[in-house]
Design a protein around this motif. Structure first.
Motif, PDB file in Angstrom:
ATOM      1  N   GLY A  37       0.830  -1.209   0.000  1.00  0.00           N
ATOM      2  CA  GLY A  37       0.000   0.000   0.000  1.00  0.00           C
ATOM      3  C   GLY A  37       0.864   1.258   0.000  1.00  0.00           C
ATOM      4  N   ALA A  38       2.033   1.179   0.667  1.00  0.00           N
ATOM      5  CA  ALA A  38       2.940   2.335   0.722  1.00  0.00           C
ATOM      6  C   ALA A  38       3.414   2.703  -0.680  1.00  0.00           C
ATOM      7  N   MET A  39       3.526   1.689  -1.551  1.00  0.00           N
ATOM      8  CA  MET A  39       3.985   1.964  -2.925  1.00  0.00           C
ATOM      9  C   MET A  39       2.906   2.743  -3.689  1.00  0.00           C
ATOM     10  N   TYR A  40       1.642   2.327  -3.525  1.00  0.00           N
ATOM     11  CA  TYR A  40       0.545   3.060  -4.182  1.00  0.00           C
ATOM     12  C   TYR A  40       0.455   4.475  -3.609  1.00  0.00           C
ATOM     13  N   ARG A  41       0.711   4.594  -2.325  1.00  0.00           N
ATOM     14  CA  ARG A  41       0.699   5.916  -1.689  1.00  0.00           C
ATOM     15  C   ARG A  41       1.829   6.793  -2.228  1.00  0.00           C
ATOM     16  N   ASP A 103      -6.976  10.199   0.630  1.00  0.00           N
ATOM     17  CA  ASP A 103      -8.160  10.597  -0.131  1.00  0.00           C
ATOM     18  C   ASP A 103      -8.011  10.377  -1.637  1.00  0.00           C
ATOM     19  N   ASN A 104      -6.769  10.330  -2.118  1.00  0.00           N
ATOM     20  CA  ASN A 104      -6.557  10.238  -3.563  1.00  0.00           C
ATOM     21  C   ASN A 104      -5.977   8.910  -4.032  1.00  0.00           C
ATOM     22  N   VAL A 105      -5.600   8.054  -3.077  1.00  0.00           N
ATOM     23  CA  VAL A 105      -4.851   6.848  -3.476  1.00  0.00           C
ATOM     24  C   VAL A 105      -5.701   5.803  -4.193  1.00  0.00           C
ATOM     25  N   SER A 106      -6.958   5.617  -3.810  1.00  0.00           N
ATOM     26  CA  SER A 106      -7.737   4.532  -4.434  1.00  0.00           C
ATOM     27  C   SER A 106      -7.912   4.715  -5.941  1.00  0.00           C
ATOM     28  N   PRO A 107      -8.270   5.918  -6.415  1.00  0.00           N
ATOM     29  CA  PRO A 107      -8.364   6.081  -7.881  1.00  0.00           C
ATOM     30  C   PRO A 107      -7.019   5.851  -8.578  1.00  0.00           C
ATOM     31  N   VAL A 108      -5.922   6.232  -7.934  1.00  0.00           N
ATOM     32  CA  VAL A 108      -4.601   5.999  -8.546  1.00  0.00           C
ATOM     33  C   VAL A 108      -4.344   4.484  -8.629  1.00  0.00           C
ATOM     34  N   ALA A 109      -4.705   3.772  -7.540  1.00  0.00           N
ATOM     35  CA  ALA A 109      -4.475   2.319  -7.492  1.00  0.00           C
ATOM     36  C   ALA A 109      -5.392   1.556  -8.440  1.00  0.00           C
ATOM     37  N   ALA A 110      -6.392   2.241  -8.998  1.00  0.00           N
ATOM     38  CA  ALA A 110      -7.303   1.567  -9.936  1.00  0.00           C
ATOM     39  C   ALA A 110      -6.775   1.630 -11.369  1.00  0.00           C
ATOM     40  N   LYS A 129      11.894 -15.222  -1.961  1.00  0.00           N
ATOM     41  CA  LYS A 129      10.957 -15.615  -0.894  1.00  0.00           C
ATOM     42  C   LYS A 129      11.400 -15.009   0.451  1.00  0.00           C
ATOM     43  N   GLY A 130      10.914 -15.585   1.564  1.00  0.00           N
ATOM     44  CA  GLY A 130      11.274 -15.014   2.859  1.00  0.00           C
ATOM     45  C   GLY A 130      10.699 -13.614   3.034  1.00  0.00           C
ATOM     46  N   ILE A 131       9.472 -13.401   2.510  1.00  0.00           N
ATOM     47  CA  ILE A 131       8.852 -12.084   2.682  1.00  0.00           C
ATOM     48  C   ILE A 131       7.417 -12.208   3.189  1.00  0.00           C
ATOM     49  N   VAL A 132       7.014 -11.150   3.882  1.00  0.00           N
ATOM     50  CA  VAL A 132       5.625 -10.982   4.289  1.00  0.00           C
ATOM     51  C   VAL A 132       5.180  -9.713   3.572  1.00  0.00           C
ATOM     52  N   MET A 133       4.197  -9.827   2.669  1.00  0.00           N
ATOM     53  CA  MET A 133       3.733  -8.634   1.959  1.00  0.00           C
ATOM     54  C   MET A 133       2.255  -8.433   2.234  1.00  0.00           C
ATOM     55  N   ASP A 134       1.884  -7.202   2.538  1.00  0.00           N
ATOM     56  CA  ASP A 134       0.459  -6.959   2.759  1.00  0.00           C
ATOM     57  C   ASP A 134      -0.100  -6.020   1.696  1.00  0.00           C
ATOM     58  N   GLY A 135      -1.401  -6.152   1.439  1.00  0.00           N
ATOM     59  CA  GLY A 135      -2.029  -5.328   0.414  1.00  0.00           C
ATOM     60  C   GLY A 135      -3.461  -5.734   0.159  1.00  0.00           C
ATOM     61  N   ARG A 136      -3.858  -5.676  -1.131  1.00  0.00           N
ATOM     62  CA  ARG A 136      -5.228  -6.001  -1.505  1.00  0.00           C
ATOM     63  C   ARG A 136      -5.294  -7.179  -2.466  1.00  0.00           C
ATOM     64  N   ASP A 137      -4.222  -7.346  -3.247  1.00  0.00           N
ATOM     65  CA  ASP A 137      -4.253  -8.356  -4.318  1.00  0.00           C
ATOM     66  C   ASP A 137      -3.012  -9.229  -4.275  1.00  0.00           C
TER      67      ASP A 137
END
Ligand code: DC
Length: 233
Positions: A37-41, A103-110, A129-137
């Motif tokens: 999410g930080a990358m989309y931000r 406020d602006n990140v969701s349209p950018v992430a679309a 490997k050896g990673i924990v990644m969080d997000g939406r997809d």
């Protein structure tokens, strides 16, 4: 102990506490934590700062597309064990968490081109490997073969409350209703966008943490990790 490493994908709604649990698990088991999410931000911050997002929120897509190859997003480890998001060599950790970015990140992430560029980067970070990644997809699109997939949920009110307290703690001047509206709006955009919408992977384990303490969540997640590692051996 085996040195086998796996990929852990943690997806879920905004402010569901997934970053906190993902970060802690990574520290506990010696894996790298990546906050997608930080990358989309970071892309959104760049667009805001460079006039690619107008004051009415409209996005100049061709300009954003053109800028994408110029964006270098990275994470810098800090001495306290945390990591800060870097955008073209600049520490943007504070800015990307502010409401104007939220406020602006969701349209950018679309936007398809944004997703393609960031998905490539995320896959490169997970190559060893050896990673924990969080997000939406992460469990559906980025790493469909991840050995452990978790889908986190909690009510919108609970998530807004958590985000509100967090922002208040940092001294941000926000009110609860505003934060709740942002959470609900983002859920809607994230779930209904065409490109990689927020979706639970069919083989994900569910976690509703509405009434769990952070310690309980961490124990639950560690247990899931050990089970997944045993299965992967
Ligand atoms: O988790 P977060 O609130 O920092 O995410 C910011 C935004 O980025 C959110 O609107 C959803 C989007 N996002 C996404 O589309 N895909 C991801 N893998 C991570 C985040």
């Amino acid at each position: 102990m085996s040195d086998k490493k796996i990929i852990i994908a943690i997806d879920g709604y905004s402010s569901s506490g997934k970053s906190t649990m993902a970060r802690r698990l990574a520290a506990e088991i010696g894996y790298r934590y990546i906050d997608s999410g930080a990358m989309y931000r970071a892309v959104t911050l760049y667009a805001l700062e460079n006039g690619i997002i107008a004051s009415d929120g409209s996005i100049n897509r061709p300009a954003l597309q053109k800028a994408l190859p110029k964006l270098h997003i990275d994470f810098m480890p800090m001495t306290d064990g945390s990591q800060h998001t870097m955008l073209n060599g600049r520490d943007v950790e504070t800015e990307i968490r502010q409401l104007r970015v939220s406020d602006n990140v969701s349209p950018v992430a679309a936007i398809k081109e944004v997703r393609t560029a960031l998905t490539d980067l995320q896959r490169r970070l997970g190559r060893d490997k050896g990673i924990v990644m969080d997000g939406r997809d992460i469990g559906t699109t980025v790493f469909p073969d991840a050995e452990l997939k978790v889908f986190v949920n909690a009510s919108a009110e609970m998530r807004a409350r958590r985000r509100f307290l967090e922002m208040n703690d940092k001294g941000d001047d926000v009110n609860y209703e505003e934060v709740l509206a942002n959470v609900v709006r983002r859920d809607h955009i994230d779930e209904t966008r065409e490109e990689s919408p927020l979706r639970r992977a069919a083989d994900a384990v569910d976690l509703d943490n509405s009434s769990m303490s952070i310690d309980e969540q961490n124990r639950w997640l560690e247990d899931q990790f050990h089970k997944a590692l045993t299965r992967a051996k």
